[in-house]
Structures are given as structure tokens and as C-alpha cells.
Scaffold this active site. Sequence first.
Site, PDB file in Angstrom:
ATOM      1  N   ASN A   1     -10.065  -0.322  -0.302  1.00 25.38           N
ATOM      2  CA  ASN A   1      -8.608  -0.227  -0.280  1.00 25.38           C
ATOM      3  C   ASN A   1      -8.056  -0.852  -1.566  1.00 25.38           C
ATOM      4  O   ASN A   1      -8.107  -2.069  -1.741  1.00 25.38           O
ATOM      5  CB  ASN A   1      -8.084  -0.964   0.961  1.00 25.38           C
ATOM      6  CG  ASN A   1      -6.582  -0.874   1.119  1.00 25.38           C
ATOM      7  OD1 ASN A   1      -5.881  -0.479   0.184  1.00 25.38           O
ATOM      8  ND2 ASN A   1      -6.097  -1.248   2.277  1.00 25.38           N
TER       9      ASN A   1
ATOM     10  N   HIS B   1      -3.281   7.224   1.873  1.00 26.63           N
ATOM     11  CA  HIS B   1      -3.679   5.896   1.397  1.00 26.63           C
ATOM     12  C   HIS B   1      -5.104   5.635   1.872  1.00 26.63           C
ATOM     13  O   HIS B   1      -5.431   5.838   3.040  1.00 26.63           O
ATOM     14  CB  HIS B   1      -2.710   4.858   1.949  1.00 26.63           C
ATOM     15  CG  HIS B   1      -3.180   3.450   1.778  1.00 26.63           C
ATOM     16  ND1 HIS B   1      -3.682   2.984   0.582  1.00 26.63           N
ATOM     17  CD2 HIS B   1      -3.232   2.415   2.651  1.00 26.63           C
ATOM     18  CE1 HIS B   1      -4.017   1.715   0.729  1.00 26.63           C
ATOM     19  NE2 HIS B   1      -3.761   1.345   1.977  1.00 26.63           N
TER      20      HIS B   1
ATOM     21  N   CYS C   1       0.813  -1.229   0.000  1.00 24.66           N
ATOM     22  CA  CYS C   1       0.000   0.000   0.000  1.00 24.66           C
ATOM     23  C   CYS C   1       0.842   1.273   0.000  1.00 24.66           C
ATOM     24  O   CYS C   1       0.329   2.362  -0.234  1.00 24.66           O
ATOM     25  CB  CYS C   1      -0.962  -0.004   1.178  1.00 24.66           C
ATOM     26  SG  CYS C   1      -2.028  -1.452   1.194  1.00 24.66           S
TER      27      CYS C   1
HETATM   28  N1  ACO Z   1     -18.863  -8.116   9.435  1.00 24.45           N
HETATM   29  C1  ACO Z   1     -19.318  -8.274  10.680  1.00 24.45           C
HETATM   30  N2  ACO Z   1     -18.508  -8.509  11.733  1.00 24.45           N
HETATM   31  C2  ACO Z   1     -17.204  -8.601  11.497  1.00 24.45           C
HETATM   32  C3  ACO Z   1     -16.656  -8.450  10.202  1.00 24.45           C
HETATM   33  C4  ACO Z   1     -17.551  -8.210   9.136  1.00 24.45           C
HETATM   34  N3  ACO Z   1     -17.133  -8.060   7.872  1.00 24.45           N
HETATM   35  N4  ACO Z   1     -15.319  -8.575  10.296  1.00 24.45           N
HETATM   36  C5  ACO Z   1     -15.028  -8.787  11.590  1.00 24.45           C
HETATM   37  N5  ACO Z   1     -16.166  -8.815  12.313  1.00 24.45           N
HETATM   38  C6  ACO Z   1     -16.305  -9.034  13.736  1.00 24.45           C
HETATM   39  C7  ACO Z   1     -15.094  -9.689  14.369  1.00 24.45           C
HETATM   40  O1  ACO Z   1     -15.105 -11.081  14.124  1.00 24.45           O
HETATM   41  C8  ACO Z   1     -15.303  -9.367  15.821  1.00 24.45           C
HETATM   42  O2  ACO Z   1     -16.269 -10.246  16.344  1.00 24.45           O
HETATM   43  P1  ACO Z   1     -16.088 -10.813  17.837  1.00 24.45           P
HETATM   44  O3  ACO Z   1     -16.116  -9.612  18.726  1.00 24.45           O
HETATM   45  O4  ACO Z   1     -17.279 -11.702  17.965  1.00 24.45           O
HETATM   46  O5  ACO Z   1     -14.783 -11.524  17.835  1.00 24.45           O
HETATM   47  C9  ACO Z   1     -15.908  -7.969  15.759  1.00 24.45           C
HETATM   48  O6  ACO Z   1     -16.419  -7.794  14.416  1.00 24.45           O
HETATM   49  C10 ACO Z   1     -14.921  -6.882  16.054  1.00 24.45           C
HETATM   50  O7  ACO Z   1     -13.734  -7.199  15.351  1.00 24.45           O
HETATM   51  P2  ACO Z   1     -12.478  -6.299  15.434  1.00 24.45           P
HETATM   52  O8  ACO Z   1     -11.366  -6.910  14.642  1.00 24.45           O
HETATM   53  O9  ACO Z   1     -12.229  -5.914  16.858  1.00 24.45           O
HETATM   54  O10 ACO Z   1     -13.036  -5.026  14.679  1.00 24.45           O
HETATM   55  P3  ACO Z   1     -12.328  -3.682  14.466  1.00 24.45           P
HETATM   56  O11 ACO Z   1     -13.129  -2.587  15.023  1.00 24.45           O
HETATM   57  O12 ACO Z   1     -10.873  -3.750  14.825  1.00 24.45           O
HETATM   58  O13 ACO Z   1     -12.411  -3.540  12.886  1.00 24.45           O
HETATM   59  C11 ACO Z   1     -10.995  -3.761  10.989  1.00 24.45           C
HETATM   60  C12 ACO Z   1     -11.789  -4.506  12.031  1.00 24.45           C
HETATM   61  C13 ACO Z   1     -11.937  -2.926  10.137  1.00 24.45           C
HETATM   62  C14 ACO Z   1     -10.276  -4.755  10.077  1.00 24.45           C
HETATM   63  C15 ACO Z   1      -9.981  -2.859  11.716  1.00 24.45           C
HETATM   64  O14 ACO Z   1      -9.171  -3.619  12.576  1.00 24.45           O
HETATM   65  C16 ACO Z   1      -9.133  -2.087  10.795  1.00 24.45           C
HETATM   66  O15 ACO Z   1      -9.588  -1.163  10.188  1.00 24.45           O
HETATM   67  N6  ACO Z   1      -7.857  -2.426  10.702  1.00 24.45           N
HETATM   68  C17 ACO Z   1      -6.965  -1.761   9.784  1.00 24.45           C
HETATM   69  C18 ACO Z   1      -6.803  -2.691   8.718  1.00 24.45           C
HETATM   70  C19 ACO Z   1      -6.799  -2.076   7.361  1.00 24.45           C
HETATM   71  O16 ACO Z   1      -7.357  -1.081   7.030  1.00 24.45           O
HETATM   72  N7  ACO Z   1      -6.088  -2.803   6.570  1.00 24.45           N
HETATM   73  C20 ACO Z   1      -5.972  -2.458   5.239  1.00 24.45           C
HETATM   74  C21 ACO Z   1      -4.721  -2.987   4.723  1.00 24.45           C
HETATM   75  S1  ACO Z   1      -3.414  -2.264   5.540  1.00 24.45           S
HETATM   76  C22 ACO Z   1      -3.273  -0.872   4.961  1.00 24.45           C
HETATM   77  O17 ACO Z   1      -3.684  -0.609   3.873  1.00 24.45           O
HETATM   78  C23 ACO Z   1      -2.661   0.057   5.829  1.00 24.45           C
END
Ligand code: ACO
Length: 340
Positions: A297, A267, A130
Site C-alpha cells: 500500500n 487503491h 489514500c
Molecule cells: N503476521 C502474523 N499474524 C498477524 C500479523 C502478521 N503480520 N498481523 C496480525 N496478525 C495476527 C493478529 O494479531 C491476530 O492474532 P490473534 O488472533 O492471536 O489476535 C490474527 O493475526 C488475526 O488478526 P486480524 O486483525 O483478525 O486479521 P485480519 O484477517 O483482519 O487481517 C488486516 C488483518 C490485513 C490488517 C486486515 O484487517 C485488513 O486488511 N484491513 C484493512 C486494512 C488496510 O488495508 N489498511 C490499509 C490502509 S487503509 C487503506 O488504504 C484503505
Amino acid sequence: MTLFARITGTGSFLPPRKISNQDLVTQLTARGLDSSDEWIVERTGIKHRHFVDDGVHASDLAFEAARRCLTAASRKAADVDLIIVATSTPDMVFPSTASILQHKLTLAALADGDTQGGAGGAAFDVQAVCSGFVYAISVANAMIQTGAARCALVVGAEVFSRILDFNDRTTCVLFGDGAGAVLLEAATHDGDGPGILATDLHADGKYRDILCTPGTVSGGAVIGNPLLQMDGQAVFKLAVGLLENTARKVLEKANKTDADVDWLVPHQANIRIMTSTAKKLKLPLERVVVTVDQHGNTSAASIPLALDHAVKAGQIKAGQIVLMEGVGGGFTWGSALVRM
Ligand code: ACO
């Protein structure tokens, strides 16, 4: 008088197949996995993404974005003496997607009656996930500043839909396909004119496992997981700090402050990473270009996609200072400060 690399055109392309959150939720439900449009919008800001059809590759998206970019800059393929494509989803193991793009541009130029075709200059890929676009633009800038190139086509192009695990609801909702391009041309002035003012690049391989596609090809077979895997929370925490850090460094290198930045083009990974970064840099959200809602993304393509959107919408104007910054797998991160 100093030699600068100035942006003389931008272009972008999204494949026509638009996938809404609800489309993905329906697919996930069919696999017995829960999700919802509300969850995806609230946690990521994403509403749609675009996926390529079978048989369409990163070079096809790069070609469309490059053509639009060359048109915007009133340049021909034959004017370009350097092509850099930032991609983590190349057409092939080799040759580079940049070489394939160069050939496609040459064929199109010949079909348009331009007997010069492509320029036959250097063409290569940059792989920094990225952060790929800021890496690529930094390399092109350095080559222009040393006189090694005069007209560089820098493209970010990705087909992440090919490496998504549609049984993993935490990652498959985040990514999309697309391409964006800029043309960089040599310009000489005393420092107040347009051009790249400073760049800043970093990597730390100790974080390689929190975001990776670890599979590889060996002896005619795929060894290991060929699909994207991520520790979302670890990525989130790391990303915000690194983005603040590189923004401060690039501003310092250019002898500028937060207050000099007219636009932040980050990004486009996730709206919450973008708002947290803007807050740390004390930049109001009105000065942050946000397009993640429209394409998710798109990795190395996301910054040039957002930049082109803001240029074409008339938001980013000549003379304004734009801070582009990326972070991604590797871990890699970096930024480029540009006067348009
Ligand atoms: N739909 C519904 N529920 C979901 C989904 C979904 N698509 N995905 C995860 N969940 C659930 C999880 O299983 C978890 O359930 P649980 O509590 O029963 O275990 C709950 O939602 C919360 O999960 P978290 O991982 O704590 O959610 P979070 O608020 O951290 O959001 C996310 C997840 C969006 C991936 C976040 O961690 C994030 O934005 N991370 C950054 C990652 C990113 O943007 N990566 C892109 C590539 S890297 C880059 O480009 C920089």
C-alpha cells in the site's frame, strides 16, 4: 463542445530497495514478533514493497515519476501550469512537496539545456491520505474545466516507511514507498472523446481515529505518536462499502453503468478489499488492475502506480473507460471515471 481534462501521459517510480515479506518477517522475529510470508500473502496479497534509503524524500520519488510522465506525454516542465502533489508524507511541514518538485523539475530542465525551466504556475499539495490521488485529479480537472489551468501534473508520492511502527506487525507489513503521476491537458470535444467524465469525493471525520498518524510538532518536539496506527478490521469493513458507494455515484454522474467500465484501478491497499469491491460492482477480476503484490500500500501513490503499470503493459488502451477509486484516512473516499 465541452472542455475536458484528458490524460496525455503517465509515469511511476519505485525506489530501488526492494523488501520481501521474508525480509520483514526476519526483522519482526528479531524483535520477538511472529509473522510469515504465508500470513502476509493470504491476508493482504502483498509480496514485496520498496523502501527509500535515508535522505530520500517524497519529492525525489515524485520527480522521477513526473519526468517519466512528461516524457510519455512528449511535454517539458515549462508546458506545465499546475502541479498538485497528493501526499501524507511530505518532505517538510512547509513548503509543499509540489513546490519542491517544481524546483527540481526546473533545475533538471535547465540542466538539459531548456532555458525556460519550469512554468512558474501554481503548485500545492493535497492531503487526503489514500484517497489523495483521486482528490488531486478532481481538483486539477475542475481547474482545467474552468480554464484556470491547461496542463496539470498530478502526482501521488509517499514515503510511508518513515511513519511505520516496526514493532506493530499488523501495520508494518502493509505499506511501501513510491510515486505515480499523470499529465492532464485541456481538450475540447462533444463528449465522446478522451477525458475525465466525472468525479466523486467524500469525507467523514468521525472515523479519523481508526486510521491515523496522530503526532504533531509543537515547540520543537513531537507531541503524540508520530507513527501510523490502524484498526484493520474497522478499516476493512468501512472501505468495501464506501468504494462500492462512490463507484455507483460516479457512474451515475457520467450516465454510465458497471458494464461500461473496461478497467477498475482501485487503491492498492489489500487484495481482499479489491476483490470484494469488484464483486459488488460485478466486475470480473480480469478487469481489475492489481499491483499491490509488487509494492504494497503506497497510499496516494498506489492508483497512479497501478494506472501507469497497466498503460505501459498495454492493458489499458485509448478509448477505454477506467474507474479509479480510493479510500483512506480521514476517512476520505472518492473516484474518477476517465475515458483514456
Ligand atoms: N503476521 C502474523 N499474524 C498477524 C500479523 C502478521 N503480520 N498481523 C496480525 N496478525 C495476527 C493478529 O494479531 C491476530 O492474532 P490473534 O488472533 O492471536 O489476535 C490474527 O493475526 C488475526 O488478526 P486480524 O486483525 O483478525 O486479521 P485480519 O484477517 O483482519 O487481517 C488486516 C488483518 C490485513 C490488517 C486486515 O484487517 C485488513 O486488511 N484491513 C484493512 C486494512 C488496510 O488495508 N489498511 C490499509 C490502509 S487503509 C487503506 O488504504 C484503505
